[in-house]
Design a protein around this motif. Structure first.
Motif, PDB file in Angstrom:
ATOM      1  N   LEU A 123       0.865  -1.155  -0.058  1.00 26.64           N
ATOM      2  CA  LEU A 123      -0.018   0.052   0.101  1.00 26.64           C
ATOM      3  C   LEU A 123       0.939   1.152   0.043  1.00 26.64           C
ATOM      4  O   LEU A 123       1.717   1.593   0.753  1.00 26.64           O
ATOM      5  N   GLY A 124       0.910   2.015  -0.845  1.00 16.63           N
ATOM      6  CA  GLY A 124       1.643   3.364  -1.035  1.00 16.63           C
ATOM      7  C   GLY A 124       0.427   4.518  -1.103  1.00 16.63           C
ATOM      8  O   GLY A 124      -0.682   4.544  -1.792  1.00 16.63           O
ATOM      9  N   THR A 125       0.877   5.610  -0.196  1.00 17.61           N
ATOM     10  CA  THR A 125      -0.449   6.475   0.173  1.00 17.61           C
ATOM     11  C   THR A 125       0.412   7.943   0.560  1.00 17.61           C
ATOM     12  O   THR A 125       1.496   7.811   1.286  1.00 17.61           O
ATOM     13  N   PRO A 126      -0.127   9.052   0.162  1.00 16.82           N
ATOM     14  CA  PRO A 126       0.454  10.431   0.592  1.00 16.82           C
ATOM     15  C   PRO A 126      -0.005  10.642   2.033  1.00 16.82           C
ATOM     16  O   PRO A 126       0.607  11.635   2.723  1.00 16.82           O
ATOM     17  N   ASN A 127      -0.794   9.654   2.719  1.00 17.96           N
ATOM     18  CA  ASN A 127      -1.245   9.714   4.016  1.00 17.96           C
ATOM     19  C   ASN A 127      -0.869   8.711   4.979  1.00 17.96           C
ATOM     20  O   ASN A 127      -0.711   7.595   4.683  1.00 17.96           O
ATOM     21  N   ASP A 128      -0.512   9.390   6.158  1.00 14.06           N
ATOM     22  CA  ASP A 128       0.092   8.510   7.259  1.00 14.06           C
ATOM     23  C   ASP A 128      -1.421   7.887   7.797  1.00 14.06           C
ATOM     24  O   ASP A 128      -2.460   8.378   7.960  1.00 14.06           O
ATOM     25  N   ILE A 129      -1.100   6.478   7.900  1.00 19.53           N
ATOM     26  CA  ILE A 129      -2.365   5.887   8.610  1.00 19.53           C
ATOM     27  C   ILE A 129      -2.038   5.175   9.885  1.00 19.53           C
ATOM     28  O   ILE A 129      -1.130   4.247   9.903  1.00 19.53           O
ATOM     29  N   ALA A 130      -2.557   5.728  10.903  1.00 20.30           N
ATOM     30  CA  ALA A 130      -2.148   5.587  12.368  1.00 20.30           C
ATOM     31  C   ALA A 130      -3.374   4.926  13.136  1.00 20.30           C
ATOM     32  O   ALA A 130      -3.113   3.943  13.982  1.00 20.30           O
ATOM     33  N   SER A 131      -4.722   4.894  12.560  1.00 17.83           N
ATOM     34  CA  SER A 131      -5.838   4.510  13.090  1.00 17.83           C
ATOM     35  C   SER A 131      -6.824   4.432  12.250  1.00 17.83           C
ATOM     36  O   SER A 131      -6.576   4.990  10.874  1.00 17.83           O
ATOM     37  N   GLU A 132      -7.816   4.011  12.613  1.00 26.94           N
ATOM     38  CA  GLU A 132      -9.102   3.787  11.554  1.00 26.94           C
ATOM     39  C   GLU A 132      -9.654   5.053  11.029  1.00 26.94           C
ATOM     40  O   GLU A 132      -9.990   5.353   9.970  1.00 26.94           O
ATOM     41  N   ASP A 133      -9.483   6.226  11.813  1.00 25.90           N
ATOM     42  CA  ASP A 133      -9.883   7.545  11.413  1.00 25.90           C
ATOM     43  C   ASP A 133      -8.923   8.175  10.094  1.00 25.90           C
ATOM     44  O   ASP A 133      -9.439   8.558   9.386  1.00 25.90           O
ATOM     45  N   ASP A 134      -7.815   7.388   9.991  1.00 24.80           N
ATOM     46  CA  ASP A 134      -7.155   7.613   8.671  1.00 24.80           C
ATOM     47  C   ASP A 134      -7.200   7.019   7.513  1.00 24.80           C
ATOM     48  O   ASP A 134      -6.698   7.411   6.459  1.00 24.80           O
ATOM     49  N   LEU A 135      -8.005   6.044   7.683  1.00 24.41           N
ATOM     50  CA  LEU A 135      -8.660   5.176   6.537  1.00 24.41           C
ATOM     51  C   LEU A 135      -9.505   6.257   5.654  1.00 24.41           C
ATOM     52  O   LEU A 135     -10.540   6.370   6.060  1.00 24.41           O
ATOM     53  N   ASP A 136      -9.225   6.436   4.575  1.00 27.67           N
ATOM     54  CA  ASP A 136      -9.964   7.258   3.690  1.00 27.67           C
ATOM     55  C   ASP A 136     -11.124   6.445   3.192  1.00 27.67           C
ATOM     56  O   ASP A 136     -11.047   5.211   3.596  1.00 27.67           O
ATOM     57  N   GLY A 137     -12.047   6.893   2.510  1.00 28.96           N
ATOM     58  CA  GLY A 137     -13.223   6.216   1.935  1.00 28.96           C
ATOM     59  C   GLY A 137     -13.009   4.821   1.425  1.00 28.96           C
ATOM     60  O   GLY A 137     -13.557   3.778   1.996  1.00 28.96           O
ATOM     61  N   PHE A 138     -12.158   4.537   0.506  1.00 25.62           N
ATOM     62  CA  PHE A 138     -12.207   3.260  -0.355  1.00 25.62           C
ATOM     63  C   PHE A 138     -11.264   2.396   0.660  1.00 25.62           C
ATOM     64  O   PHE A 138     -11.384   1.057   0.652  1.00 25.62           O
ATOM     65  N   LEU A 139     -10.051   3.013   1.457  1.00 21.62           N
ATOM     66  CA  LEU A 139      -9.501   2.143   2.179  1.00 21.62           C
ATOM     67  C   LEU A 139     -10.126   1.376   3.217  1.00 21.62           C
ATOM     68  O   LEU A 139      -9.680   0.350   3.776  1.00 21.62           O
ATOM     69  N   SER A 140     -11.202   2.095   3.564  1.00 24.66           N
ATOM     70  CA  SER A 140     -11.854   1.366   4.918  1.00 24.66           C
ATOM     71  C   SER A 140     -12.521   0.148   4.359  1.00 24.66           C
ATOM     72  O   SER A 140     -13.219  -0.644   5.058  1.00 24.66           O
ATOM     73  N   LEU A 141     -12.845  -0.064   2.901  1.00 21.04           N
ATOM     74  CA  LEU A 141     -13.355  -1.275   2.325  1.00 21.04           C
ATOM     75  C   LEU A 141     -12.397  -2.136   2.421  1.00 21.04           C
ATOM     76  O   LEU A 141     -12.810  -3.514   2.532  1.00 21.04           O
ATOM     77  N   PHE A 142     -11.095  -2.093   2.709  1.00 19.82           N
ATOM     78  CA  PHE A 142     -10.128  -3.232   2.658  1.00 19.82           C
ATOM     79  C   PHE A 142      -9.600  -3.540   4.008  1.00 19.82           C
ATOM     80  O   PHE A 142      -9.181  -4.510   4.379  1.00 19.82           O
ATOM     81  N   PHE A 143      -9.639  -2.434   5.100  1.00 21.89           N
ATOM     82  CA  PHE A 143      -9.284  -2.768   6.188  1.00 21.89           C
ATOM     83  C   PHE A 143     -10.235  -2.083   7.537  1.00 21.89           C
ATOM     84  O   PHE A 143     -10.956  -1.318   7.339  1.00 21.89           O
ATOM     85  N   ASP A 144     -10.421  -2.955   8.375  1.00 26.95           N
ATOM     86  CA  ASP A 144     -11.247  -2.911   9.414  1.00 26.95           C
ATOM     87  C   ASP A 144     -10.731  -1.952  10.707  1.00 26.95           C
ATOM     88  O   ASP A 144     -11.359  -1.079  11.355  1.00 26.95           O
ATOM     89  N   LYS A 145      -9.596  -2.341  11.085  1.00 33.08           N
ATOM     90  CA  LYS A 145      -8.764  -1.800  11.946  1.00 33.08           C
ATOM     91  C   LYS A 145      -7.417  -1.465  11.710  1.00 33.08           C
ATOM     92  O   LYS A 145      -6.703  -2.122  10.898  1.00 33.08           O
ATOM     93  N   VAL A 146      -6.683  -0.309  12.608  1.00 35.22           N
ATOM     94  CA  VAL A 146      -5.177  -0.198  12.503  1.00 35.22           C
ATOM     95  C   VAL A 146      -4.676   0.011  13.546  1.00 35.22           C
ATOM     96  O   VAL A 146      -5.399   0.676  14.555  1.00 35.22           O
ATOM     97  N   GLY A 147      -3.689  -0.880  13.995  1.00 34.44           N
ATOM     98  CA  GLY A 147      -2.866  -0.453  15.410  1.00 34.44           C
ATOM     99  C   GLY A 147      -3.135  -1.738  16.171  1.00 34.44           C
ATOM    100  O   GLY A 147      -3.581  -2.837  16.170  1.00 34.44           O
TER     101      GLY A 147
END
Length: 147
Positions: A123-147
């Motif tokens: 996964l390559g993205t310009p945004n840091d992903i540290a929690s579920e709140d950081d999952l943009d619209g379509f990434l939330s279709l792939f991932f349930d939780k972060v951390g």
């Protein structure tokens, strides 16, 4: 009659091969995910050019997954200073890996098993992903939780 048959066959072939073979659904271990509007799927296993984010996954055997993952991390770590361990959950399965920051981009390499299928996600993205709140619209279709 032979000429008519040849012309019909030619037009049918042209129509069939001339169609747009645009991928509209991604397939993550049998989980169908619709390609978001404005994004481009290279195959049913790779999404690119989606608001600056790209995601791709490959299936492996357990032995191959470890070897490929370790080689990928080693190769990527040589050119990058910051490596952080991460955990994601996808379709109820835990995926572990590493996050690298290179310039203005974050690169995530995750490995795990979903529905008894070992896989590696890149996964390559310009945004840091540290929690579920950081999952943009379509990434939330792939991932349930972060951390």
């Amino acid at each position: 009659m032979k000429n008519i048959f040849t012309i019909v066959l030619f037009l049918t072939a042209l129509n069939f091969y001339g169609q747009d073979n645009k991928v509209s659904f991604l397939n993550l271990v049998g989980n169908n995910i619709q390609v978001p509007r404005g994004c481009e799927a290279v195959s049913e296993y790779e999404l690119q050019a989606c608001n600056g984010t790209s995601i791709k996954w490959d299936y492996y055997t357990d032995d191959m997954l470890s070897a490929v993952f370790d080689a990928t991390i080693s190769a990527f770590a040589e050119g990058s200073a910051a490596k952080t361990e991460v955990k994601f959950t996808s379709f109820g399965s835990e995926l572990k890996g590493f996050k690298f920051k290179t310039g203005n981009t974050y690169q995530f390499f995750l490995r795990g098993t979903i529905k008894d299928q070992p896989l590696m996600i890149n996964l390559g993205t310009p945004n840091d992903i540290a929690s579920e709140d950081d999952l943009d619209g379509f990434l939330s279709l792939f991932f349930d939780k972060v951390g």
